[in-house]
Enzyme design. Structure first.
Site, PDB file in Angstrom:
ATOM      1  N   PHE A 197       2.602  -9.056   4.609  1.00 57.10           N
ATOM      2  CA  PHE A 197       3.029  -7.476   4.408  1.00 57.10           C
ATOM      3  C   PHE A 197       1.424  -6.872   4.536  1.00 57.10           C
ATOM      4  CE2 PHE A 197       6.642  -8.287   1.427  1.00 57.10           C
ATOM      5  CZ  PHE A 197       7.355  -8.733   2.374  1.00 57.10           C
TER       6      PHE A 197
ATOM      7  N   GLU B 125      -5.940   4.339  -4.935  1.00 59.49           N
ATOM      8  CA  GLU B 125      -4.872   4.091  -4.059  1.00 59.49           C
ATOM      9  C   GLU B 125      -3.746   4.726  -4.270  1.00 59.49           C
ATOM     10  OE1 GLU B 125      -4.426  -0.130  -3.679  1.00 59.49           O
ATOM     11  OE2 GLU B 125      -2.520  -0.204  -2.385  1.00 59.49           O
TER      12      GLU B 125
ATOM     13  N   GLY C 155       1.851  -0.988  -5.745  1.00 61.73           N
ATOM     14  CA  GLY C 155       3.005  -0.900  -7.116  1.00 61.73           C
ATOM     15  C   GLY C 155       4.177  -0.371  -6.924  1.00 61.73           C
TER      16      GLY C 155
ATOM     17  N   GLY D 125      23.651  15.192  12.253  1.00 60.00           N
ATOM     18  CA  GLY D 125      23.457  13.793  13.166  1.00 60.00           C
ATOM     19  C   GLY D 125      22.019  13.861  13.935  1.00 60.00           C
TER      20      GLY D 125
ATOM     21  N   GLY E 143       4.304 -10.344  -5.144  1.00 61.43           N
ATOM     22  CA  GLY E 143       3.600  -9.142  -4.753  1.00 61.43           C
ATOM     23  C   GLY E 143       3.212  -8.212  -6.161  1.00 61.43           C
ATOM     24  N   SER E 144       4.194  -8.041  -6.765  1.00 67.12           N
ATOM     25  CA  SER E 144       3.977  -7.346  -8.081  1.00 67.12           C
ATOM     26  C   SER E 144       3.074  -8.206  -9.069  1.00 67.12           C
ATOM     27  CB  SER E 144       5.466  -6.787  -8.722  1.00 67.12           C
ATOM     28  OG  SER E 144       6.215  -6.222  -8.053  1.00 67.12           O
TER      29      SER E 144
ATOM     30  N   GLU F  83       1.363 -12.197  -1.358  1.00 61.57           N
ATOM     31  CA  GLU F  83       1.854 -13.474  -0.700  1.00 61.57           C
ATOM     32  C   GLU F  83       3.329 -13.387  -0.248  1.00 61.57           C
ATOM     33  OE1 GLU F  83      -0.035 -16.455  -3.246  1.00 61.57           O
ATOM     34  OE2 GLU F  83      -2.116 -15.470  -2.833  1.00 61.57           O
TER      35      GLU F  83
HETATM   36  C1  LIG Z   1       4.764  -1.712   4.701  1.00 59.63           C
HETATM   37  C2  LIG Z   1       4.003  -2.329   3.776  1.00 59.63           C
HETATM   38  C3  LIG Z   1       2.832  -2.415   3.694  1.00 59.63           C
HETATM   39  C4  LIG Z   1       2.041  -3.116   2.710  1.00 59.63           C
HETATM   40  N1  LIG Z   1       0.566  -3.217   2.789  1.00 59.63           N
HETATM   41  C5  LIG Z   1       0.010  -4.050   1.759  1.00 59.63           C
HETATM   42  C6  LIG Z   1      -1.167  -4.355   1.898  1.00 59.63           C
HETATM   43  O1  LIG Z   1      -2.084  -3.597   2.914  1.00 59.63           O
HETATM   44  N2  LIG Z   1      -2.052  -5.345   1.276  1.00 59.63           N
HETATM   45  C7  LIG Z   1      -1.086  -6.006   0.215  1.00 59.63           C
HETATM   46  O2  LIG Z   1      -1.554  -6.828  -0.758  1.00 59.63           O
HETATM   47  N3  LIG Z   1       0.231  -5.708   0.193  1.00 59.63           N
HETATM   48  C8  LIG Z   1       0.539  -4.822   0.942  1.00 59.63           C
HETATM   49  N4  LIG Z   1       2.163  -4.631   0.917  1.00 59.63           N
HETATM   50  C9  LIG Z   1       2.803  -5.525  -0.341  1.00 59.63           C
HETATM   51  C10 LIG Z   1       3.266  -4.698  -1.464  1.00 59.63           C
HETATM   52  O3  LIG Z   1       2.476  -4.186  -2.121  1.00 59.63           O
HETATM   53  C11 LIG Z   1       4.439  -5.363  -2.094  1.00 59.63           C
HETATM   54  O4  LIG Z   1       5.421  -5.595  -1.303  1.00 59.63           O
HETATM   55  C12 LIG Z   1       4.626  -4.638  -3.508  1.00 59.63           C
HETATM   56  O5  LIG Z   1       3.574  -4.790  -4.464  1.00 59.63           O
HETATM   57  C13 LIG Z   1       6.073  -5.493  -3.894  1.00 59.63           C
HETATM   58  O6  LIG Z   1       6.036  -6.515  -4.126  1.00 59.63           O
HETATM   59  P1  LIG Z   1       6.971  -7.492  -3.588  1.00 59.63           P
HETATM   60  O7  LIG Z   1       7.271  -7.159  -2.281  1.00 59.63           O
HETATM   61  O8  LIG Z   1       6.767  -9.131  -3.556  1.00 59.63           O
HETATM   62  O9  LIG Z   1       8.375  -7.429  -4.761  1.00 59.63           O
HETATM   63  P2  LIG Z   1       8.600  -8.216  -5.954  1.00 59.63           P
HETATM   64  O10 LIG Z   1       7.251  -8.252  -6.742  1.00 59.63           O
HETATM   65  O11 LIG Z   1       8.787  -9.514  -5.654  1.00 59.63           O
HETATM   66  O12 LIG Z   1       9.379  -7.330  -6.598  1.00 59.63           O
HETATM   67  C14 LIG Z   1      10.936  -7.000  -6.337  1.00 59.63           C
HETATM   68  C15 LIG Z   1      11.656  -6.075  -7.165  1.00 59.63           C
HETATM   69  O13 LIG Z   1      11.344  -6.447  -8.444  1.00 59.63           O
HETATM   70  C16 LIG Z   1      10.848  -5.243  -9.186  1.00 59.63           C
HETATM   71  N5  LIG Z   1      10.122  -5.802 -10.284  1.00 59.63           N
HETATM   72  C17 LIG Z   1       9.035  -6.619 -10.093  1.00 59.63           C
HETATM   73  N6  LIG Z   1       8.423  -6.742 -11.282  1.00 59.63           N
HETATM   74  C18 LIG Z   1       9.114  -5.854 -12.074  1.00 59.63           C
HETATM   75  C19 LIG Z   1       8.928  -5.548 -13.553  1.00 59.63           C
HETATM   76  N7  LIG Z   1       7.986  -6.220 -14.186  1.00 59.63           N
HETATM   77  N8  LIG Z   1      10.070  -4.912 -13.985  1.00 59.63           N
HETATM   78  C20 LIG Z   1      10.856  -4.289 -13.284  1.00 59.63           C
HETATM   79  N9  LIG Z   1      10.893  -4.515 -11.878  1.00 59.63           N
HETATM   80  C21 LIG Z   1      10.085  -5.344 -11.507  1.00 59.63           C
HETATM   81  C22 LIG Z   1      10.140  -4.728  -8.196  1.00 59.63           C
HETATM   82  O14 LIG Z   1       9.695  -3.382  -8.296  1.00 59.63           O
HETATM   83  C23 LIG Z   1      10.822  -4.652  -6.794  1.00 59.63           C
HETATM   84  O15 LIG Z   1      12.244  -3.769  -6.848  1.00 59.63           O
HETATM   85  C24 LIG Z   1       2.766  -3.893   1.728  1.00 59.63           C
HETATM   86  C25 LIG Z   1       4.318  -3.831   1.818  1.00 59.63           C
HETATM   87  C26 LIG Z   1       4.950  -3.167   2.860  1.00 59.63           C
HETATM   88  C27 LIG Z   1       6.209  -3.232   3.002  1.00 59.63           C
END
Ligand SMILES: Cc1cc2nc3c(=O)[nH]c(=O)nc-3n(C[C@H](O)[C@H](O)[C@H](O)COP(=O)(O)OP(=O)(O)OC[C@H]3O[C@@H](n4cnc5c(N)ncnc54)[C@H](O)[C@@H]3O)c2cc1C
Length: 390
Positions: free
Chosen positions: A169, A255, A377, A353, A144-145, A140
């Site tokens: 995403f 996955e 993840g 380049g 994400g995480s 959302e």
């Molecule tokens: C091209 C693309 C395709 C995708 N496809 C899908 C899809 O089909 N379905 C779907 O549901 N999602 C999808 N995603 C989403 C993707 O799984 C998430 O972007 C990802 O899980 C990270 O979540 P976030 O972007 O909210 O980052 P956040 O959770 O906000 O994390 C931000 C940063 O903090 C770090 N972080 C978070 N928690 C911790 C922790 N406990 N310890 C240390 N560091 C931490 C993360 O590693 C990251 O570096 C996609 C994303 C992209 C860009």
């Protein structure tokens, strides 16, 4: 011995034992399909930001979708090795647009394992034919995480769920005909309140937002999705209510293996292309590969890609026996994605380049590979999973 990874059954680490001759015959078929139906068109699809539905239908009729799905529902009833071969051909050609693995190896297994018999019959044959394209929506805008923080809700009213919230995403999001939506059915219960509910694209109140502009994976559609009081029958629930998190944990190793398998092949193929380029390119009167620094970079890359090939095939073999653990899958995803990103950056540098030009494969592969450290993840989450076992 020929170690050319472009040849079936070979790898940098020698002959591959994880596949049998039927797998390799299937690889021939997949390779021919890619050469005819995907490779010549992929650059245009990158400009379009999406692949046409016709390639899904062609893949369906050629038996490239849902190889693991049982024959009863239109699949081939094959093992994950067949899926891995399709993933390897995507990596070998760097044609990352068609979201076949997400559909076949991530979305379809949830439905095949957890949907009611009627829903399986309603959806799975169409998914195997490429008529119904699948997506899964966990992420959302605000999370994400940390899945337990999701805010999308599914409220039960009689025989229906009423879904409200938004996702972002989401791969295959524009093309999707059927989306597995992860939603809170018990908002007070954290991860124990999540359910998986299938939402058809034509459900009233379900709208697709923008096809998001990305720095790589240009032919792959990635979307925002919005749910405004979307009503679906309770029969669209997958498995049991509030067990969604457990189902996600159970399926995530496959996955993550998908990402590791793609990384292993990507590294081998891009190494080969970079060696060829540096042999041909001249600087200061000699081929670029003849500078010791560059040869050492390539030697290091070869050593690492060779090691990862052995490990990736080991994980693949374990998965074929049903023995791949959450921890090992996380290890394979972490190592594969991180190593691939480091190596591709070196390969791009060795192209000078031209490496930065989109017409050269390495630049596109470098940008495409960057996502491996984030989705499925992130690397940090993989380290958390591994760290917990220490
Ligand atoms: C091209 C693309 C395709 C995708 N496809 C899908 C899809 O089909 N379905 C779907 O549901 N999602 C999808 N995603 C989403 C993707 O799984 C998430 O972007 C990802 O899980 C990270 O979540 P976030 O972007 O909210 O980052 P956040 O959770 O906000 O994390 C931000 C940063 O903090 C770090 N972080 C978070 N928690 C911790 C922790 N406990 N310890 C240390 N560091 C931490 C993360 O590693 C990251 O570096 C996609 C994303 C992209 C860009």
């Amino acid at each position: 011995m020929d170690t050319n990874p472009a040849l079936p059954g070979r790898s940098l680490a020698g002959p591959r034992t994880v596949y049998n001759s039927d797998h390799e015959m299937f690889r021939d078929q997949v390779r021919r399909f890619f050469e005819k139906h995907i490779v010549p068109f992929h650059r245009q699809w990158e400009r379009d930001g999406i692949v046409p539905r016709s390639v899904w239908l062609e893949a369906g009729s050629a038996g490239l979708l849902c190889p693991m799905l049982s024959e009863e529902y239109g699949g081939a009833g094959a093992d994950f090795g067949y899926s891995a071969i399709i993933i390897e051909e995507i990596a070998r050609t760097n044609c990352t647009g068609p979201g076949f693995p997400l559909h076949s190896d991530i979305v379809v297994p949830y439905i095949a394992d957890l949907a009611t018999e009627q829903r399986k019959r309603d959806w799975l044959p169409g998914m195997a034919r490429g008529e119904i394209i699948g997506a899964i929506a966990m992420t959302e805008p605000g999370m994400g995480s940390d899945l337990k923080a999701m805010r999308t809700t599914a409220r039960r009213e009689g025989d229906e769920y009423v879904i409200s919230g938004s996702k972002t995403f989401i791969s295959n999001g524009q093309l999707a005909d059927l989306v597995i939506v992860c939603a809170k059915t018990d908002p007070s219960a954290g991860r124990k309140g999540i359910s998986l509910i299938c939402v058809p694209a034509d459900a009233p109140g379900f709208t697709k937002g923008r096809n998001l502009e990305k720095i790589g994976l240009h032919a792959q559609d990635t979307s925002e999705l919005f749910f405004e009081d979307v009503r679906v029958p309770v029969a669209n629930l997958l498995g049991e209510e509030n067990k969604g998190f457990n189902y996600l944990i159970r399926n995530l190793p496959q996955e993550r293996l998908v990402i590791a398998v793609r990384a292993a092949m990507g590294m081998e193929v891009m190494l080969e292309k970079t060696v060829a380029y540096t042999k041909e390119r001249q600087a200061f009167g000699q081929p670029v590969i003849d500078f010791q620094h560059n040869r050492f970079k390539l030697a290091d890359a070869k050593a690492q890609a060779t090691m990862f090939r052995v490990f990736a095939d080991h994980c693949l073999a374990l998965h074929l026996r049903g023995e791949l653990t959450v921890e090992l899958a996380a290890t394979a995803k972490l190592l594969g994605a991180e190593m691939q990103n480091r190596l591709f950056d070196d390969f791009l540098q060795l192209h000078g380049g031209y490496g930065y030009m989109a017409e050269y494969e390495i630049g596109r592969a470098w940008a495409d590979a960057r996502i491996g450290r984030i989705y499925g993840g992130s690397s940090e989450i993989m380290r958390e999973i591994i760290g917990r076992t220490l």
